[in-house]
Scaffold this motif. Structure first.
Motif, PDB file in Angstrom:
ATOM      1  N   GLU A 214       0.760  -1.266   0.103  1.00 19.55           N
ATOM      2  CA  GLU A 214       0.023   0.043  -0.037  1.00 19.55           C
ATOM      3  C   GLU A 214       0.878   1.304   0.048  1.00 19.55           C
ATOM      4  OE1 GLU A 214      -4.056   0.620   2.229  1.00 19.55           O
ATOM      5  OE2 GLU A 214      -2.524   1.147   3.541  1.00 19.55           O
ATOM      6  N   CYS A 215       0.420   2.098  -0.822  1.00 18.82           N
ATOM      7  CA  CYS A 215       1.356   3.425  -0.922  1.00 18.82           C
ATOM      8  C   CYS A 215       0.440   4.635  -1.645  1.00 18.82           C
ATOM      9  CB  CYS A 215       2.453   3.324  -1.923  1.00 18.82           C
ATOM     10  SG  CYS A 215       2.303   2.781  -3.693  1.00 18.82           S
ATOM     11  N   ARG A 220       2.714   4.729  -7.182  1.00 22.83           N
ATOM     12  CA  ARG A 220       2.749   3.349  -7.342  1.00 22.83           C
ATOM     13  C   ARG A 220       3.504   2.968  -8.184  1.00 22.83           C
ATOM     14  NH1 ARG A 220      -3.140   0.500  -8.375  1.00 22.83           N
ATOM     15  NH2 ARG A 220      -3.065   1.661 -10.113  1.00 22.83           N
ATOM     16  N   CYS A 240      -3.030  -3.087  -8.459  1.00 20.20           N
ATOM     17  CA  CYS A 240      -4.300  -3.802  -8.104  1.00 20.20           C
ATOM     18  C   CYS A 240      -5.222  -2.860  -9.041  1.00 20.20           C
ATOM     19  CB  CYS A 240      -4.453  -3.367  -6.797  1.00 20.20           C
ATOM     20  SG  CYS A 240      -6.212  -4.208  -6.321  1.00 20.20           S
ATOM     21  N   ARG A 243      -8.193  -1.275  -6.361  1.00 19.52           N
ATOM     22  CA  ARG A 243      -7.739  -0.223  -5.241  1.00 19.52           C
ATOM     23  C   ARG A 243      -6.312   0.539  -5.832  1.00 19.52           C
ATOM     24  NH1 ARG A 243      -9.550  -4.407  -2.409  1.00 19.52           N
ATOM     25  NH2 ARG A 243     -11.309  -4.156  -1.071  1.00 19.52           N
ATOM     26  N   ARG A 245      -4.440   2.450  -4.490  1.00 22.65           N
ATOM     27  CA  ARG A 245      -3.141   2.487  -3.539  1.00 22.65           C
ATOM     28  C   ARG A 245      -2.502   1.216  -3.268  1.00 22.65           C
ATOM     29  NH1 ARG A 245      -3.042   6.650   0.002  1.00 22.65           N
ATOM     30  NH2 ARG A 245      -2.195   5.402   1.770  1.00 22.65           N
ATOM     31  N   HIS A 246      -2.754   0.021  -4.122  1.00 15.75           N
ATOM     32  CA  HIS A 246      -2.215  -1.152  -3.861  1.00 15.75           C
ATOM     33  C   HIS A 246      -1.515  -1.499  -4.910  1.00 15.75           C
ATOM     34  CE1 HIS A 246      -5.202  -2.151  -0.456  1.00 15.75           C
ATOM     35  NE2 HIS A 246      -4.597  -1.307  -0.073  1.00 15.75           N
ATOM     36  N   THR A 279       5.535   3.058   2.957  1.00 20.62           N
ATOM     37  CA  THR A 279       4.493   2.024   2.289  1.00 20.62           C
ATOM     38  C   THR A 279       4.186   1.023   3.372  1.00 20.62           C
ATOM     39  OG1 THR A 279       6.303   0.544   1.821  1.00 20.62           O
ATOM     40  CG2 THR A 279       5.570   1.857   0.046  1.00 20.62           C
ATOM     41  N   ARG A 280       3.072   0.327   3.441  1.00 20.90           N
ATOM     42  CA  ARG A 280       2.875  -0.923   4.057  1.00 20.90           C
ATOM     43  C   ARG A 280       2.739  -2.155   3.404  1.00 20.90           C
ATOM     44  NH1 ARG A 280       4.172   2.495   7.052  1.00 20.90           N
ATOM     45  NH2 ARG A 280       3.244   3.629   8.888  1.00 20.90           N
ATOM     46  N   LEU A 303      -2.055  -6.961   5.675  1.00 21.88           N
ATOM     47  CA  LEU A 303      -1.942  -5.493   5.580  1.00 21.88           C
ATOM     48  C   LEU A 303      -2.564  -4.797   6.584  1.00 21.88           C
ATOM     49  CD1 LEU A 303      -0.803  -3.181   3.785  1.00 21.88           C
ATOM     50  CD2 LEU A 303      -2.873  -3.403   2.380  1.00 21.88           C
ATOM     51  N   ARG A 307      -0.823  -1.666   8.843  1.00 21.21           N
ATOM     52  CA  ARG A 307      -1.115  -0.142   8.854  1.00 21.21           C
ATOM     53  C   ARG A 307      -0.922   0.472  10.162  1.00 21.21           C
ATOM     54  NH1 ARG A 307      -6.040  -1.894   5.980  1.00 21.21           N
ATOM     55  NH2 ARG A 307      -5.655  -1.447   3.678  1.00 21.21           N
TER      56      ARG A 307
END
Length: 556
Positions: A214-215, A220, A240, A243, A245-246, A279-280, A303, A307
């Motif tokens: 995730e960012c 991305r 993704c 999403r 952010r993924h 990022t996560r 994930l 977070r």
């Protein structure tokens, strides 16, 4: 027709002065060529020194026109443009049209001096020869050499822009192809996914870890490159499709188990978060390719914990699998429940078959209303498929209870279902969960009811293990909130009304429940289906006399 060859013969100007102006103009245009939108910038510069500048295609079409200091005579420009096809056919590099009191149009081919290896192939598969530069009636007459220099710089800028467009189209095609591979893996079609991946590289391994990174959406692309380099090009990285952010990465997993294998997962998380700040990442356990969908759910749940964790990464903490606990009886139940879909043959070849319907069902359970983006279909197409699934299975997919039943059946059956191995399905009656579970089935029937399937001591232990983190510290607030949330069909306002608290308070409680469970609740793929089954299992085992303290679920 005439061509100006040497600007040093311009009356009243010293050759040294002309050479200095030419060098100064070339330097200025070179700087523009390194900036944004260089073709437009260079044409604007030429237009300011003339009545106008334009690019003309080899077919005589005016591609772009930039008016200059004086009103532009487009009639004269159009007449000059109509002569370009003839000049191009003859291979003439430059020409001058007009004069004798009429506006003068200087024409120079941007592709002059290039090797004659045929027209360049554009990304659409057609041909795109370099256009021609037209400069109308220069206010301060441009030396022929300076016009040739401008044409060379414009030619380079034009080819650069064309190459950049081609690069973007190739990159977009690569992303679409990788999304197609991911989609095939998510529905269990491993063989075609391997064939496509073999052409794109890297090859897909037999055992993978699924990582969800995730960012920020604008980072991305940068994050994808960093993840690829951090993992030595061994990862299959896909943005993704659902999403923004993924990123989803499939990483080869070692064929071993134990503490060393768990340490590898933690090292992988540290490597990615260290290379991509901010990022996560959630990391699944090693799964075979045909179970990529299960690995994605695991990574998504991890994930949710990462977070709010201090390290920014988390690996999935494996719990006892329902698949292993229910065994062959569970697969028989799932196969018979899904038999109306597995045996479905569409009336038209273009309509989805049974396997596509089950893929749609899995996407809907994972992504809810965003499933149309995952499947790359229209919203109306998704709605039509869900209506067909409702009719075939007799399940109301808007209810969590029926969603949970469908999720369990897909989870138990996995990719082992084939249309040739489908038992005859009994009549589907009554919509809703209880009407589709076969509660009145004969004892010898292979299709046992859901409650009978769940009412075992092993499943009771599994259910209590699933819910135990919600009662940690002796405060059952988490369990009460989750139970009310499930009863309210996961609607936050209804849950808040039932508990007598605000919506934000419910959201915070569910956020704490996510951290306690190590599972995602508010975003799909959500663990709500497993929690519903856990509560239903406690109720079933209590009815069977296997536990003394029922969970009180579901309400009468």
């Amino acid at each position: 027709m005439r061509t100006e060859q040497d600007g040093s013969r311009t009356p009243g100007r010293q050759p040294s002065r002309v050479r200095f102006e030419r060098a100064e103009a070339v330097v200025a245009m070179t700087r523009l060529a390194a900036g944004p939108d260089p073709v437009r910038a260079v044409l604007d510069t030429l237009a300011r020194r003339s009545t106008g500048a334009a690019l003309i295609g080899v077919d005589g079409a005016l591609l772009t026109v930039h008016p200059g200091r004086n009103p532009l005579d487009r009639t004269m420009l159009g007449a000059a443009a109509r002569g370009v096809p003839e000049l191009h056919a003859r291979g003439t590099p430059a020409a001058v049209r007009g004069g004798a009191g009429a506006p003068t149009v200087h024409l120079v081919a941007l592709g002059a001096g290039e090797p004659d290896d045929g027209a360049a192939c554009d990304p659409d598969g057609g041909t795109e020869p370099a256009p021609w530069l037209a400069v109308v009636d220069p206010v301060d007459p441009l030396p022929g050499d300076l016009l040739a220099d401008a044409a060379r710089i414009l030619g380079l800028c034009w080819r650069l822009e064309r190459s950049e467009r081609a690069r973007r189209r190739v990159a977009a095609g690569d992303v679409r192809s990788r999304e197609a591979v991911l989609h095939l893996l998510m529905v269990g079609d491993v063989a075609p996914a391997r064939r496509i991946a073999a052409a794109l590289r890297p090859h897909l391994p037999d055992l993978v870890r699924v990582c969800v990174v995730e960012c920020a959406p604008r980072r991305r692309g940068e994050a994808a490159g960093q993840v690829t380099r951090a993992l030595g090009g061994r990862a299959w990285v896909v943005p993704c499709p659902v999403r923004s952010r993924h990123l989803i990465a499939l990483v080869p997993a070692p064929d071993r188990a134990g503490p060393r294998e768990a340490g590898d997962a933690d090292a992988l998380g540290r490597l990615v978060t260290g290379r991509v700040p901010g990022t996560r990442i959630g990391v699944s356990e090693p799964v075979p390719l045909r179970r990529t969908a299960a690995g994605y759910e695991q990574a998504f749940h991890a994930l949710a914990v990462a977070r709010n964790g201090p390290d920014g990464h988390c690996r999935f903490d494996r719990a006892t699998e329902l698949r292993a606990l229910l065994g062959a009886a569970g697969q028989d139940w799932a196969r018979l429940l899904l038999a109306p879909c597995l045996s479905y043959r569409p009336a038209r070849r273009m309509d989805p078959d049974g396997q596509e319907l089950l893929a749609t069902l899995g996407s809907w359970l994972a992504f809810d209303g965003a499933a149309h983006r995952h499947l790359r279909i229209h919203r109306n197409t998704l709605a039509a498929r869900l209506a067909l699934l409702r009719d075939r299975l007799g399940l109301d997919l808007s209810r969590i209870s029926d969603q949970s039943v469908a999720w369990l059946a897909l989870h138990l059956l996995g990719s082992a279902a084939t249309p040739e191995d489908v038992p005859e399905a009994p009549p589907v009656g009554g919509g809703g969960a209880d009407g589709a579970f076969g509660q009145g089935a004969a004892p010898g029937d292979r299709w046992v009811g859901l409650d009978r399937l769940l009412a075992t001591p092993a499943l009771g232990l599994w259910a209590r293990g699933q819910l135990a983190p919600l009662e940690a510290g002796g405060t059952p607030v988490g369990l009460v909130t989750v139970r009310a949330w499930l009863r309210a069909e996961a609607r936050l306002p209804d849950t808040a009304a039932a508990l007598g608290v605000s919506v934000s308070a419910v959201r915070k409680r569910l956020g704490r429940a996510e951290q306690a469970l190590g599972r995602s609740l508010l975003r799909g793929p959500s663990a709500r289906h497993e929690l519903w089954l856990a509560l239903r299992t406690l109720d079933a085992t209590a009815d069977a006399g296997l536990v003394a303290d029922p969970a009180g679920w579901p309400p009468a």
